[in-house]
Design an enzyme around this catalytic site. Structure first.
Site, PDB file in Angstrom:
ATOM      1  N   ARG A  97      -4.786 -33.119   1.093  1.00 25.60           N
ATOM      2  CA  ARG A  97      -5.367 -31.776   0.894  1.00 25.60           C
ATOM      3  C   ARG A  97      -4.821 -30.776   1.915  1.00 25.60           C
ATOM      4  O   ARG A  97      -4.482 -29.644   1.573  1.00 25.60           O
ATOM      5  CB  ARG A  97      -6.897 -31.878   1.005  1.00 25.60           C
ATOM      6  CG  ARG A  97      -7.665 -30.616   0.708  1.00 25.60           C
ATOM      7  CD  ARG A  97      -7.745 -30.271  -0.760  1.00 25.60           C
ATOM      8  NE  ARG A  97      -6.733 -29.331  -1.173  1.00 25.60           N
ATOM      9  CZ  ARG A  97      -6.031 -29.430  -2.277  1.00 25.60           C
ATOM     10  NH1 ARG A  97      -6.231 -30.411  -3.116  1.00 25.60           N
ATOM     11  NH2 ARG A  97      -5.107 -28.541  -2.549  1.00 25.60           N
ATOM     12  N   LYS A 132      -1.383  -8.317   8.933  1.00 26.77           N
ATOM     13  CA  LYS A 132      -2.523  -8.682   8.075  1.00 26.77           C
ATOM     14  C   LYS A 132      -2.392 -10.117   7.573  1.00 26.77           C
ATOM     15  O   LYS A 132      -2.298 -10.382   6.374  1.00 26.77           O
ATOM     16  CB  LYS A 132      -2.627  -7.693   6.907  1.00 26.77           C
ATOM     17  CG  LYS A 132      -2.945  -6.290   7.385  1.00 26.77           C
ATOM     18  CD  LYS A 132      -2.990  -5.267   6.267  1.00 26.77           C
ATOM     19  CE  LYS A 132      -3.286  -3.874   6.851  1.00 26.77           C
ATOM     20  NZ  LYS A 132      -3.186  -2.806   5.859  1.00 26.77           N
ATOM     21  N   LYS A 164       0.227   4.443  17.185  1.00 28.02           N
ATOM     22  CA  LYS A 164      -0.554   4.894  16.045  1.00 28.02           C
ATOM     23  C   LYS A 164      -1.357   6.143  16.404  1.00 28.02           C
ATOM     24  O   LYS A 164      -1.359   6.588  17.557  1.00 28.02           O
ATOM     25  CB  LYS A 164      -1.501   3.776  15.609  1.00 28.02           C
ATOM     26  CG  LYS A 164      -0.781   2.528  15.124  1.00 28.02           C
ATOM     27  CD  LYS A 164      -1.774   1.571  14.515  1.00 28.02           C
ATOM     28  CE  LYS A 164      -1.051   0.516  13.680  1.00 28.02           C
ATOM     29  NZ  LYS A 164      -2.009  -0.268  12.894  1.00 28.02           N
ATOM     30  N   GLU A 192       3.936   5.994  14.235  1.00 36.02           N
ATOM     31  CA  GLU A 192       3.311   6.188  12.930  1.00 36.02           C
ATOM     32  C   GLU A 192       3.108   7.686  12.713  1.00 36.02           C
ATOM     33  O   GLU A 192       2.554   8.362  13.577  1.00 36.02           O
ATOM     34  CB  GLU A 192       1.957   5.462  12.962  1.00 36.02           C
ATOM     35  CG  GLU A 192       1.229   5.395  11.663  1.00 36.02           C
ATOM     36  CD  GLU A 192      -0.143   4.713  11.826  1.00 36.02           C
ATOM     37  OE1 GLU A 192      -0.185   3.497  12.089  1.00 36.02           O
ATOM     38  OE2 GLU A 192      -1.158   5.436  11.733  1.00 36.02           O
ATOM     39  N   ASP A 213       3.411   6.867   7.060  1.00 36.83           N
ATOM     40  CA  ASP A 213       2.200   6.119   6.716  1.00 36.83           C
ATOM     41  C   ASP A 213       1.408   6.785   5.600  1.00 36.83           C
ATOM     42  O   ASP A 213       0.957   7.932   5.734  1.00 36.83           O
ATOM     43  CB  ASP A 213       1.322   5.974   7.970  1.00 36.83           C
ATOM     44  CG  ASP A 213       0.219   4.963   7.732  1.00 36.83           C
ATOM     45  OD1 ASP A 213       0.497   3.922   7.110  1.00 36.83           O
ATOM     46  OD2 ASP A 213      -0.933   5.225   8.155  1.00 36.83           O
TER      47      ASP A 213
END
Lengths: 275, 275, 275, 275, 275, 275
Positions: A97, A132, A164, A192, A213
Site C-alpha cells: 500500500r 503548494k 511578494k 511579484e 501575478d
C-alpha cells in the site's frame, strides 16, 4: 540513488501503515513464504518514482528484489508491467500500500505536468511548480514535476528570493524591498507584480525575474512588450490546461502551475501478487 | 486539542518549507513588526482542520492569535472569512504556505466526502475511506473524512483484520484464513470476496463484514439477497459520484471510496495579510 | 524478522548502557580480538525472544554471528545452552548486559504466562495480557505473552474498544456508551461490568465481549449462567495462579492477568564468554 | 524538576499507549468535560516517582493540575491518597495507564530497596543497584533505588570502571588490567574477584574497590580479614533478603542486589476517577 | 569501529551540507560516473580521525572504498598522501567538505595537543583537556586529544565530580561539599581551589585530586610542597605553550588546557579529486 | 526569535554535557536554591549570539531570566557585563558551560570577521564566509559572520550553484558545465577559475559570479581588468589579514575567507555566579 531524506519519508510511511504489525498477514501467511508481484498500469500515464517504489520494498526487507521495466519519464500504456517484485511474501504484502501510495502520486504529478509541457510545445516557455505541495512529500512532488518535464521553482523559503506584496508593503516600495535583498550576493531576485506600474518599477530595479501575478492575458501582453527581453517573466495564477497555450503565446519565459502538486489525481496502478 | 502526532507533522512541514530561513522575509520585514491576516474562502466548501490551521501558526510562534469563525463540519461560502490571525508578521508570512497546504487539503477531502454522503442520503449506507492516503498525513486525511460525514475504515494494518485474496490463497481457503484469525479475540474480521461463491463461504465462516470487491451491481444485489442481513456488507472498487447512489440502493451497509483521499482537489482558500 | 520498532528499542537500550563508551573494555581489550560466548540457562524456563537477543549483538556489530539452539516457545532446562555468539570480543562484552536484560525479561514473561496456560488446561479458556506493561517495551512484553501461550488483549488505546465505568458514567448509561461506539464500524466492543445488573444491560446492548471486573466467583458464575453463550465473557481482576483454575471452571471465555507483564521475575540466564 | 530525558521517556510511553487515538474515550467523553482523580494506595509501600506521575498527565495536557500529598521516600499506607489530579477528563483517562505503569514500578523498586536497607540497619553497609534494569527506564529505576535508601553503582559502561574476568583474561592478569586503566585519571577502579588469590592480587594493585563475586560467606569473611580496611569491598551475587544481614555482618562496605531492578513487583496503586 | 553516536554526528553533518541536494553536481556529473581522490597534507601535522574521514564517505554511499595510508597518531609531512578514496564521483564530491571539516579539526586538535605533550616531555605530567569543546562534537574532540597524547578529563557533568567555588559556597565549606559527595561510592572527587588555605582544607578532606585554579607559579609551588604527594594535583587556567614547561617543572600531576579544543586551528588538508 | 533548528542544537549540546545528570551539583546544591550570574568580557570583542546564550539557560529551565546589556554587533570592552542571568542556581550551573561554549565561539567568529571587514574599509568589497564550518553549527557560524559585518556565501550544496574544477572536467568544459546548470531557472551561477584562460571562458558564458581561486595578486588584477565590471568577481584562497587589503585594492567584488569559521579563537568570556 535514494537519499537519506527519501529513505526517512519511506520509513515513516511504513511505520504509519504497519504500526504494531499487520495482524491479518501475521495470522495467515507463513513468515518464510516467498512471493512475486507485478505492478501493472491500469491506464496510460508517465512513469515517475520507480526508485521510490523499489526502495519501499527494500526498506522493509533489504532482500526483496525489484526489477524495473519502464523507467522514469517514459510512458506506460494500460496493461504494461512497470516493475516486478520478488521476495518474502509477508513483506511484499506489508509494503504494497505504501509503495503504491507514493508511486501513484508521483506518476500522477508527472503525467499532469507532461500535459502542460505538451500544451506549450513549440514555445520556449518552461512549466514551473510552486510550494503548494503536500506537507512532508515536497522533494518527491518536485522530483515528479522534473520527471514530467517541468522545472522546479524554489524548493522552500530558504533557497530563493521571491518578493511578494507584503514584503513590498513592509519595505515601502519595490525599490526598497529589492535594495534590502541585495545583501544576499548569490541569489537571484524575483518580484511579484500585480499591474503594469509595478512591472515598470521592478524593471527599473534590475531584478532577475518578474512574476506577473493573476494578470489578464492583455495585461501580461503589455508587460511582455514593455520588458522586451530585458529580464525574465513568470506568469502565475489561474493557469489551466485550457489557457496555458494562450499564456505561452504571449512570450513569457515561465508559467507556474500550483495545480501540478496541490490537486493530484493519482495514476491507476495495481500490484498483482503471485500473478 | 491537537495531539503530539499532529504537532510533529506540522513541525516537520514547517521545517521542510522554512529550512535555514525565509531569506526574503528576513531581508525586508522588521522582525518586530505585527500583522493580521484573514483566511477567505474563494469557493464553497466544507470546513475541516481549523485546529490544524491554527496550530501551524502557533507552532512557529506561540504568541500568534488565531480566531476561528467557521468551525469544522460547517460550510463556508465563497467570500466567507473562516479565521483571523494576528501576531508577529514575519512568523505569519513564514507559516502561511504550510497552514494553507494542510488546511486546503483537509477542506478538500471533507467537501468531497460530503458529496458522497449527500448522494446516499435517505439510505442507511455509510461512506468509508481507505488506506489510500498521502503517506505521512493519514491521521489528518482520516480526520477530514469524519468531518465530512464519512466513517473511517481501519487506520492501518494493525487495527483491523481484512483478509484479502493473497491471505486466502496462502491459507488455502477463506475458511482456513478466518480460522487462523480467530486467535485474535477482540478484532472484527472482514473478508474480501470476488464472487458469489466466495460470499457464500465467508458467510458460512460467520465473519463480521464481507467486502464485495469490484463486483457489478447485479452481482452485489445477489450478494445482498443471499446474505439477507446475517452479516455486514461493504461495497468496494470503482465507486464514483455517478454510481454511488445506485450501489447504496442495493442495500449494502458500507461503501468505501479510495478517491476521497488519494485524488484530492484542494479547497480554494486565500490568506489575505493586513487586509 | 525483527521490525524497525524493535530495532529502535534495542538501539536505544544500547545507547543507554554504553553512552560515551565502555571505558573498561576500551582500556583492556584489543579492539580486534575475537571472542565466543554461550547463553546458558541457570534454571528451567520457556525461551522467548531469541531474535531480540541475537539482534542486540548484531545491532552493535553486524558481523557478530549468533546461533540459536533452543527456539522461542520451547523449554530450556537448567544447564542448557540456548545460543552461541561469536565475533569481536569488545562488542560482545558491550552488548552482553542489554541482550540479557531484554532476553531474561521476555523468557520470564513467557514462563509465567505458560504457568497460567497450564493451570487452565482442559478448559476452553484463553489467558490474556493487559496494558500493564513496562513503558517502552510493550511490543516485546506482548510478544512474550504470545510465545508463552497467552493471547493479546488490545495493544493500546487505539486498537480496541473497552468501555469502562468512566465512559459509562460520562455517556449516561452502558446503552448510551455502546451506542456512541457503534460509529466505529470495524471494531468489536467490550464493556466492563461490576455487577449482574450491568451484565444484563450490556447483554441487551449486544456487545461483543463483557468484562466481569473484580467480581467474586459466585457472581461470575451467575453472569455465565445469565449470558449463556450469547456473548463472550472476560474475567478480570485479582487473578492469581491459585484461583485461575477455579475461575476457568466457571465457564468464562477469557481471563486477563495484569501480573503477566507488570511484575516480572526475569529468567536466570548467564552469558559465559570464551567458555 | 523533570529532565528532558525523563520527559522523552514519558512522551514515548504515551505515544506507545495512545497511538492514533483512544477510540473509546473519543466516542463517549465530551472533549471539554472536566474530571478529578485520586491515586490511592492499595497496600503499604514506599512512594517513589511522584514527579514522574505528575509529569505524565501534564505532558499530555499542560493544564492538568496534580497535587502531591505523599512525597518521594515517605511510606504510603493502604487506603492513603497519594495524589490528586484534576483537569480535562479525556486527557486524564488517556494518561492514566502510563502514569500508573511508571509510578507503580518506581514505588515497587523503592519499596524493595528499603527492605534491603532495613535488613542491614545497624551496619555501615550500603545497598547498591546494578545494570540489570529494564532497557529504556534505567534513570527511573536508579532514581527509585536512591529514593528507597540505596546507592547507585555506575549508571552505564561509561561512568565507572569495573574490571571483570574477561578484561583480566584479555589483559593477562589483574595487575596488567589495572595498569591499563590507570590512563583514566579521574575514575575509581573496581576489580571483580572470584577467590582469595585474586583478592590478594587486586589489593596489591591498590584498586579502589574489590568486588567479591559469588563467594561463600566464609570466603568473603576471609577477604574482609585479609583486606582489613585497606580498600573498599563490594559483595555481589546470590544476595537475597534472607542472607543480606549475614553478608552485612561480615564487614563488607557495599552489597549489590540485581533483584532490586530486574525482577520488580509493582506497588498496587489505583486511580479512582471522579471519586 | 565507528560507534552509533559518531555515525549520527556524520549523518547530521551530511544532511546539514547537502540539504535537498547538491544542485551543481546533479546538473553536471553523470550519476553513474566513478572517481578517485587523495587526501594530501599541505603542512606537517599529527593525523587523527581517519576512521571518521572514511566513514563520512561510506555513510553517504556504503560502496565507497577508503584506503588509509597514515594512521591515527602518526605524523603527516607536507605533501604526504594520507588516504585514497574511490567510488561514485557524485557521492565523493558531496561528502568531501564534511569529511574534511571533521578530519581537519581532529588533526588540528591532535597536533596542538602533541605540542603541549612535547613541551612537558621528561616530566611525569599529563596534559588534560576540558569541557570547552564545540557543542555536538565533544566525543570527537576528546578522541583527538587522546590521539595527540593527552588524557581526557571528565566527558561531561555526569561522569566525574568536580567541586567548584559555587558548590563550596552552597554547601558552606569544602569539607561539607566533599562530605555531600561521599554518597557516590565509585567516583573520584576533585576540588577546585583558589589559594593555599583552600588547598589545606581540601587536603584534610582526603579528596582524590586538587585543582589549583588560576594560581601563580610560586603559589602552585607552595601547594606542591604542602601536599607532598599525598594527593594528585591539577594545574588549570592561563596555561599556554610558553608557560606549560615551567608549570610542569613545579611537580603537579596534571595540567589542563582549554585551548586544546576551544580555539582550534584546523590542519591544512586538501582532497584532490581524480588526481 | 530563536528558530526550532537552533533550539535543537542547544538541546543536543545540553544533553551532551549533562548526560544522566550533574552529579556534583545534585549532591551539593539545594535544588530549590536561587542564584544570579553575570557574563563578563575578559577581553575586547564583538558580541554575537546573545539570543543563543539566553536560550541555553531557558531551554533547561524556562523560568530563568536573562537580561542582555550589550546587543549583537556591538563591541564589548574588557570588564563589560554583557548579560545578567537569574533563576534556579542548579540549572544556571548546569547550563553554564554550554552557554559559554556556544556564545564564545560566535563572538570569536564575529570579532574575527569584523577585523577583515575593517581591513577592507573604504572599498566596495564584501567579506564572505565559506562552507568550512564546524559540522552541526553551520547556522550559528554563518549568523556570527553576518553579525561581524560579513556576508554569507551559500549555506550548503542545495542553495547555490558553484561550478568547480571537477564539475568542469566531468562536463567537458566550463561552457558545457554552465549550460547544464541553466535548467535551474532561479539560481545564480558561479564558476571557479584557476587562470585567465578560464576567466575568459566563464565570461563568455555569461555567468553571474566568477571565483578567482588561489590566484596571485597580479593574475587577479589581470582578471579584474579583463572582466571590467561585466560580471561579479570573488577572490578565494590564501586570504589572510595581512593580504586582504591588497586583494581588495585590486577591485574584486567579494573576498571569501575560510579561516573565519574553520579556525576560530573563542572570545574570552567568564560567567561569574552570585557575583
Amino acid at each position: 540513488m535514494i537519499s537519506e531524506s527519501i529513505k526517512k519519508i519511506i520509513k515513516y510511511a511504513l511505520a504509519e501503515d504497519i504500526g504494531t504489525g499487520d495482524i491479518t498477514t501475521q495470522a495467515t501467511i507463513n513468515p518464510r513464504k516467498k512471493g512475486r508481484a507485478i505492478a501493472v498500469a491500469k491506464e496510460d500515464f508517465v512513469v515517475a518514482g520507480v526508485a521510490v517504489f523499489a526502495e519501499t520494498f527494500k526498506c522493509l526487507d533489504k532482500n526483496t528484489k525489484v526489477n524495473i521495466l519502464i523507467d522514469d519519464g517514459r510512458r506506460a500504456k494500460k496493461g504494461d508491467v512497470i516493475a516486478r517484485v520478488s521476495g518474502n511474501l509477508s513483506n511484499i504484502l506489508q509494503a504494497e500500500r505504501v509503495a503504491l501510495n507514493l508511486f501513484q502520486r508521483m506518476c500522477g504529478i508527472a503525467s499532469h505536468t507532461s500535459r502542460y509541457v505538451k500544451a506549450v510545445r513549440g514555445t520556449e516557455v518552461k512549466i514551473l511548480d510552486t510550494r503548494k505541495t503536500v506537507p512532508g512529500l515536497r522533494i518527491l512532488d518536485k522530483m515528479a514535476v522534473r520527471i514530467g518535464g517541468g522545472r522546479n521553482h524554489r524548493i522552500g523559503l530558504y533557497d530563493g528570493i521571491l518578493i511578494k506584496d507584503n514584503h513590498i508593503e513592509a519595505a515601502g516600495s519595490i525599490t526598497d524591498a529589492v535594495k534590502a535583498q541585495r545583501k544576499n550576493p548569490f541569489m537571484k531576485i524575483e518580484v511579484e507584480t500585480k499591474n503594469i506600474k509595478e512591472v515598470k518599477e521592478a524593471l527599473k530595479c534590475d531584478v532577475d525575474v518578474i512574476m506577473l501575478d493573476n494578470m489578464s492575458i492583455p495585461t501580461m501582453k503589455k508587460a511582455v512588450d514593455l520588458v522586451n527581453g530585458r529580464t525574465l517573466l513568470e506568469a502565475s495564477g489561474n493557469v489551466s490546461l485550457e489557457n496555458v497555450a494562450d499564456i505561452a503565446a504571449i512570450g513569457v519565459d515561465y508559467i507556474s502551475v500550483g495545480e501540478l502538486t496541490h490537486s493530484v489525481r493519482c495514476a491507476d496502478i495495481s500490484l498483482k501478487i503471485n500473478a
